[in-house]
Design an enzyme around this catalytic site. Structure first.
Site, PDB file in Angstrom:
ATOM      1  N   ASP A   1      -0.050   4.653  -2.250  1.00  0.00           N
ATOM      2  CA  ASP A   1       0.497   4.883  -0.923  1.00  0.00           C
ATOM      3  C   ASP A   1      -0.075   3.841   0.038  1.00  0.00           C
ATOM      4  O   ASP A   1      -1.011   3.118  -0.311  1.00  0.00           O
ATOM      5  CB  ASP A   1       0.129   6.296  -0.468  1.00  0.00           C
ATOM      6  CG  ASP A   1       0.906   6.759   0.753  1.00  0.00           C
ATOM      7  OD1 ASP A   1       1.974   6.178   1.032  1.00  0.00           O
ATOM      8  OD2 ASP A   1       0.449   7.707   1.421  1.00  0.00           O
ATOM      9  N   GLU A  59       1.978  -1.171   2.076  1.00  0.00           N
ATOM     10  CA  GLU A  59       2.879  -2.180   2.646  1.00  0.00           C
ATOM     11  C   GLU A  59       2.211  -3.547   2.904  1.00  0.00           C
ATOM     12  O   GLU A  59       2.918  -4.546   2.810  1.00  0.00           O
ATOM     13  CB  GLU A  59       3.497  -1.656   3.943  1.00  0.00           C
ATOM     14  CG  GLU A  59       4.516  -0.568   3.754  1.00  0.00           C
ATOM     15  CD  GLU A  59       3.883   0.778   3.425  1.00  0.00           C
ATOM     16  OE1 GLU A  59       4.548   1.573   2.757  1.00  0.00           O
ATOM     17  OE2 GLU A  59       2.732   1.009   3.809  1.00  0.00           O
ATOM     18  N   ASP A 100       8.246   8.862   4.134  1.00  0.00           N
ATOM     19  CA  ASP A 100       7.961  10.023   4.982  1.00  0.00           C
ATOM     20  C   ASP A 100       9.186  10.427   5.787  1.00  0.00           C
ATOM     21  O   ASP A 100       9.378   9.992   6.925  1.00  0.00           O
ATOM     22  CB  ASP A 100       6.802   9.714   5.931  1.00  0.00           C
ATOM     23  CG  ASP A 100       5.504   9.474   5.183  1.00  0.00           C
ATOM     24  OD1 ASP A 100       5.448   9.771   3.984  1.00  0.00           O
ATOM     25  OD2 ASP A 100       4.544   8.988   5.811  1.00  0.00           O
TER      26      ASP A 100
END
Length: 626
Positions: free
Chosen positions: A164, A167, A244
């Site tokens: 997670d 990015e 999300d």
């Protein structure tokens, strides 16, 4: 799609357990709570194969550590999970706490693995643990360093890993690291470059390193990695979820085109947070989402800290039953879904495909966002709060499409069709993959085409490991054909070295309107039975349609009562800001810097999901700098 796969590769064959249902929350705060959740699945007869550990299992959010108070013995917890047929997946983020004495930070500093600023010092960004440094995954040397950490981490009984925030994401207002940061990339991917050059591939390279660490840990198990950020080709290393999302009807609708678009980008193993991550789902929203989310390639329920519980039984007995029915459908269809993944692994085709794949010449099919294909299986859902799938007018591709169910039709479940000319393999309604055996009865659902013929395929192997690459599998091609009102069903050909297991074969011929006739035999032997006359077929179809109407009339749709949540994000997310710019109409929520809820192209009336790069930083562009 096959041509694209020649350039970017196909996904590795997933383990069969990873195609079961996954249950997740941010976070299950202790070993006791994790075991309580899975035992409740078992007690209630709701299928589930995997439970997930979000960041709270760590010691102060330090990767590769465990909270001694709440997860004191992870190996023992995993052993308990395995004993009741459940796997576990654990999160690892790229942000490593900058702290002397923390073994990962000390090792990384000694090996000079951190991304640097222009002045040559390690870049420090703020994430969950506070000040963090970040591995430079653009270097093979540094990827190997991370992979070894993963290898050692797996020894705790870890079955899969979740990457997670890769990015890479920061919790500061910049949301990501400085563009001027320096990466020491290998020469074959660009060499030394600033962060803006490597930003969009950073997440994929982290997933690759994690995948390679799992390969190091075992040659007998297929790795499972889930990544939030990816790039074209990332399917070689990880599954992707759509990030999300919010618990509302527009994001429920968006989840279908997002999964289809990922499939068209070469990523067949994807799915959304079923029920919505942020905010509180209503019973109808959750049940409806589970109805078709249970048939996505990757099927996982996930919810945010501070929201109400979002396990299937958390919304009352009616919603619990809908979720049970939805997930039992998935597990009955797992033989077919697993076969589609084998075909995808070999050929690069999507598992979940847009409706126009059934007829590329029909331009109207390209506008459909509430139906999708699983091979010859058509799933027609409803994303309208006030209408069930059976009340909607679904556009079908040309040809024969025959409806069916498992005696489980419900206003909040999708409508299922099988294409004429197809044979669909179906398994037993098991509660987890480990319950299944090759000797279990196999069912074939047959939809004859206009010429009275049908064909289908079934791939079977150990469900894990790499024996299938050495021929240890059984690939069966079934055919059905009508001769003078007699249906013949047989094995046309097989591939692989496995011998056919001794098992009963149940065959059902769809007649239309949900009606069917059935016969029984032994798998591998030719089965014959007589088709009813046209008059008898008409009577059976009419009776079946009437029975379905009566059954649906007796079932009340799930309630859509929006209960107060007490969660700030969930409340403020309802306060929409509407904007119009040129040909686009946007709905925006102010929560967390302003999320675009939806984008509608006014001339076409189409709702687009490309906006979700703002929210999730996936779909292969994976940048928080959009």
């Amino acid at each position: 799609m096959t041509s694209l796969s020649h350039a970017i590769g196909t996904l590795p064959m997933p383990s069969k357990w990873s195609l079961g249902y996954h249950q997740c929350r941010f976070s299950y705060k202790s070993s006791e709570r994790v075991l309580e959740v899975i035992r409740t699945f078992r007690e209630k007869g709701i299928p589930c194969d995997v439970v997930w550990m979000d960041i709270d299992y760590m010691d102060g959010f330090r990767c590769f550590t465990f909270d001694n108070d709440h997860f004191p013995d992870p190996k023992s917890m995993v052993d308990d999970l395995h004993s009741i047929g459940c796997k576990s997946i654990w999160m690892l983020d790229p942000g490593i706490k900058k702290e002397k004495g923390y073994f990962v930070y000390e090792s990384g500093s000694e090996n000079d693995v951190w991304i640097k600023k222009e002045d040559g010092s390690p870049f420090i960004g703020e994430v969950w643990p506070g000040d963090c440094v970040f591995p430079d995954f653009t270097s093979e040397r540094i990827r190997t360093w991370w992979a070894r950490l993963v290898r050692d981490f797996i020894s705790n009984g870890v079955d899969g890993i979740w990457n997670d925030m890769n990015e890479p994401a920061m919790t500061t207002t910049t949301k990501t690291m400085l563009e001027s940061n320096i990466h020491r990339g290998d020469a074959d991917i660009g060499g030394v470059q600033n962060h803006s050059y490597y930003h969009n591939v950073y997440g994929m390279l982290m997933a690759r390193s994690t995948y390679e660490g799992m390969v190091m840990s075992s040659t007998e198990k297929r790795p499972f990695v889930l990544t939030r950020a990816g790039f074209i080709g990332s399917q070689r290393y990880a599954a992707t979820w759509t990030g999300d999302n919010l618990s509302n009807w527009e994001h429920l609708h968006m989840s279908i085109p997002m999964v289809l678009q990922l499939g068209l980008s070469g990523q067949p193993l994807s799915g959304p947070d079923i029920g919505g991550f942020a905010g509180n789902a209503t019973p109808r929203l959750f049940g409806r989402w589970m109805g078709f989310g249970a048939l996505f390639p990757f099927s996982r329920g996930h919810s945010e800290a501070g929201t109400n519980d979002h396990e299937p039984w958390s919304f009352g007995e009616e919603c619990e039953e809908v979720c049970r029915l939805a997930l039992l459908r998935r597990y009955r269809l797992l033989p077919h879904i697993y076969t589609l993944f084998y075909i995808s692994h070999k050929k690069g085709t999507p598992v979940s495909a847009p409706l126009f794949f059934a007829d590329p010449q029909d331009s109207e099919l390209r506008k459909i966002e509430t139906s999708f294909l699983l091979g010859p299986l058509l799933v027609c859902a409803s994303t309208l709060p006030d209408k069930g799938a059976h009340e909607c007018a679904h556009k079908l591709p040309k040809g024969i499409w025959l409806p069916f169910d498992f005696g489980d039709s419900h206003p909040d479940l999708p409508v299922l069709y099988l294409r004429g000319g197809a044979i669909l393999p179906i398994g037993l309604p098991i509660k987890h993959v480990g319950e299944a055996s090759l000797e279990d009865s196999l069912s074939l659902l047959v939809a004859l085409d206009e010429n009275g013929k049908a064909e289908g395929v079934l791939f079977e192997d150990a469900g894990d490991g790499y024996g299938f690459t050495q021929g240890d599998y059984l690939l069966t091609y079934y055919v059905a054909e009508v001769y003078s009102s007699v249906v013949s069903v047989k094995v046309l050909k097989t591939e692989g070295s496995w011998k056919r297991p001794k098992r009963n074969l149940n065959i059902s011929i769809l007649l239309g309107g949900g009606a069917m006739i059935s016969s029984h035999g032994v798998d591998g032997e030719e089965v014959h039975f007589v088709m009813p006359s046209d008059v008898e077929v008409s009577t059976l179809v009419a009776t079946s349609k009437l029975d379905l109407v009566k059954r649906l009339e007796m079932i009340h749709p799930l309630p859509d009562i929006d209960e107060p949540s007490g969660h700030e994000g969930a409340e403020v997310s309802k306060k929409l800001v509407e904007l119009k710019s040129g040909d686009w109409f946007l709905k925006v929520v102010p929560w967390i810097g302003g999320r675009i809820l939806s984008m509608t192209h006014l001339p076409s009336g189409m709702l687009h999901s490309s906006y979700m790069i703002f929210i999730t930083s996936v779909i292969f562009m994976c940048t928080t700098k959009v």
